[in-house]
Design an enzyme around this catalytic site. Sequence first.
Site, PDB file in Angstrom:
ATOM      1  N   ASP A  12       0.819  -1.228   0.000  1.00  0.00           N
ATOM      2  CA  ASP A  12       0.000   0.000   0.000  1.00  0.00           C
ATOM      3  C   ASP A  12       0.845   1.267   0.000  1.00  0.00           C
ATOM      4  O   ASP A  12       0.413   2.319   0.478  1.00  0.00           O
ATOM      5  CB  ASP A  12      -0.945   0.033   1.218  1.00  0.00           C
ATOM      6  CG  ASP A  12      -1.767  -1.227   1.356  1.00  0.00           C
ATOM      7  OD1 ASP A  12      -2.381  -1.623   0.353  1.00  0.00           O
ATOM      8  OD2 ASP A  12      -1.795  -1.814   2.453  1.00  0.00           O
ATOM      9  N   GLY A  39      -3.472  -4.199  -5.036  1.00  0.00           N
ATOM     10  CA  GLY A  39      -4.414  -3.161  -5.425  1.00  0.00           C
ATOM     11  C   GLY A  39      -3.648  -1.895  -5.757  1.00  0.00           C
ATOM     12  O   GLY A  39      -3.277  -1.142  -4.859  1.00  0.00           O
ATOM     13  N   GLN A 223       2.496  -5.969  -3.279  1.00  0.00           N
ATOM     14  CA  GLN A 223       2.678  -6.032  -1.833  1.00  0.00           C
ATOM     15  C   GLN A 223       3.939  -5.235  -1.433  1.00  0.00           C
ATOM     16  O   GLN A 223       4.244  -4.248  -2.068  1.00  0.00           O
ATOM     17  CB  GLN A 223       2.725  -7.476  -1.333  1.00  0.00           C
ATOM     18  CG  GLN A 223       1.415  -8.244  -1.425  1.00  0.00           C
ATOM     19  CD  GLN A 223       1.205  -8.883  -2.779  1.00  0.00           C
ATOM     20  OE1 GLN A 223       2.091  -9.522  -3.328  1.00  0.00           O
ATOM     21  NE2 GLN A 223       0.033  -8.725  -3.315  1.00  0.00           N
TER      22      GLN A 223
END
Length: 425
Positions: A12, A39, A223
């Site tokens: 993130d 993501g 990640q």
Amino acid sequence: MVDVILGLQWGDEGKGKIVDYFASQYDIIARFQGGPNAGHTLYVGAENTKVVLHQIPSGVFHQGTTNLIGNGVVLDPVTLRRECATVAGFGVDLKKNLFISERAHLILPTHRALDKAAEQSKGEEKIGSTLKGIGPAYMDKTGRNGIRVGDLLQKNFTTSYIKLRLKHQKLLDNYNFNEDISAWEEEFFEAVEFLKTLNIVNGEYFINDALAKGKKVLAEGAQGSMLDIDFGTFPFVTSSNTVSAGVCSGLGVAPQRIREVIGVSKAYCTRVGSGPFPTELHDATGEELRKIGNEFGATTGRPRRCGWMDLVALKYACFLNGVTSIVMTKADVLDAFDTLQLCTSYKVDGVATEQVPYQMVGKTIEPQYQSYKGWKTNSSVIKDVDSLPEAMKDYVKVISEYLGTPISFISNGPGRDQIVKTEKK
């Protein structure tokens, strides 16, 4: 040559935007590990529309750039199909610029079921899985049972699928998992037919042929380094090698091909899910970081745990990866704080150290902080290094000197143009 962009914390870090920022300088953007648990958030088009990519490399919106999903990735056809529809909606021709290694392993519906069943069985010892089937898919890969993308084109694919599904069903029975996943399977086989229409290639030849022709490759990590299966906070880690060494095995390129390793780190720390987090803040400051930084998982929506920057862990990540330069993201989130803290050492069970211990679980880890003055300035509008507040320059200098690695860029907002180059040429 191959340059690498990867995360230096627990994921993130804002890698998607950074890959997107650099992508135009490269011919190929290649994902080398992970799966749909990633993501990567981008803001694209004239209206700065938010797009979250889970499997497609973050260079996909750049015309003339080729994107490769490497063999080290575990691929969910359902997620990929959905993602391709989103990307195609922006006018991107995926038949021209997206390629998939035939050696990449597939995530089956029963992998997702096994992930869910295993996590539920752990009770309070949950590791915080995203329940996307990543771990079970990698287990089948190392157990030599997995099904690969190239197998879709073989006559015996259905037989192989049924054989593996039966194996998984026995495991699910042991968990007393009774959920009906027939809808998952129907969706899976529809997505498989779509996947077969895309460019499935021999990834290692594809990328090495490009390198032989002088093409420039940017390897995109998912990640973060502290989630690496070998060097992360085990067992609260992901199932792949997230460090730069994973580029070689995840794409099929030799180590000497790697040139620059660009590490991405937030100006503070976050973590999603369970596991050690020495600098985590359980107070109003942590809540303020979460609120200002909008710290909610791009994949799961879960609130992220927040804390001050951990220089001990960051230095560890830098030497593991051979980081040559750092991009510090979300610096603008710190605009509101009068005082900033940097963790420069630990006390582990009362013993002072500047090393990340082999095992963090079950240890009492007390971060040792040094305080620095905040800049109390709206940094999100700043375009050049000379305009940065002196307190921010000092903060960046301290971090850079501790790590022995230059911070070459500061990202001060989500927009493509909100990035400041700190080194003048």
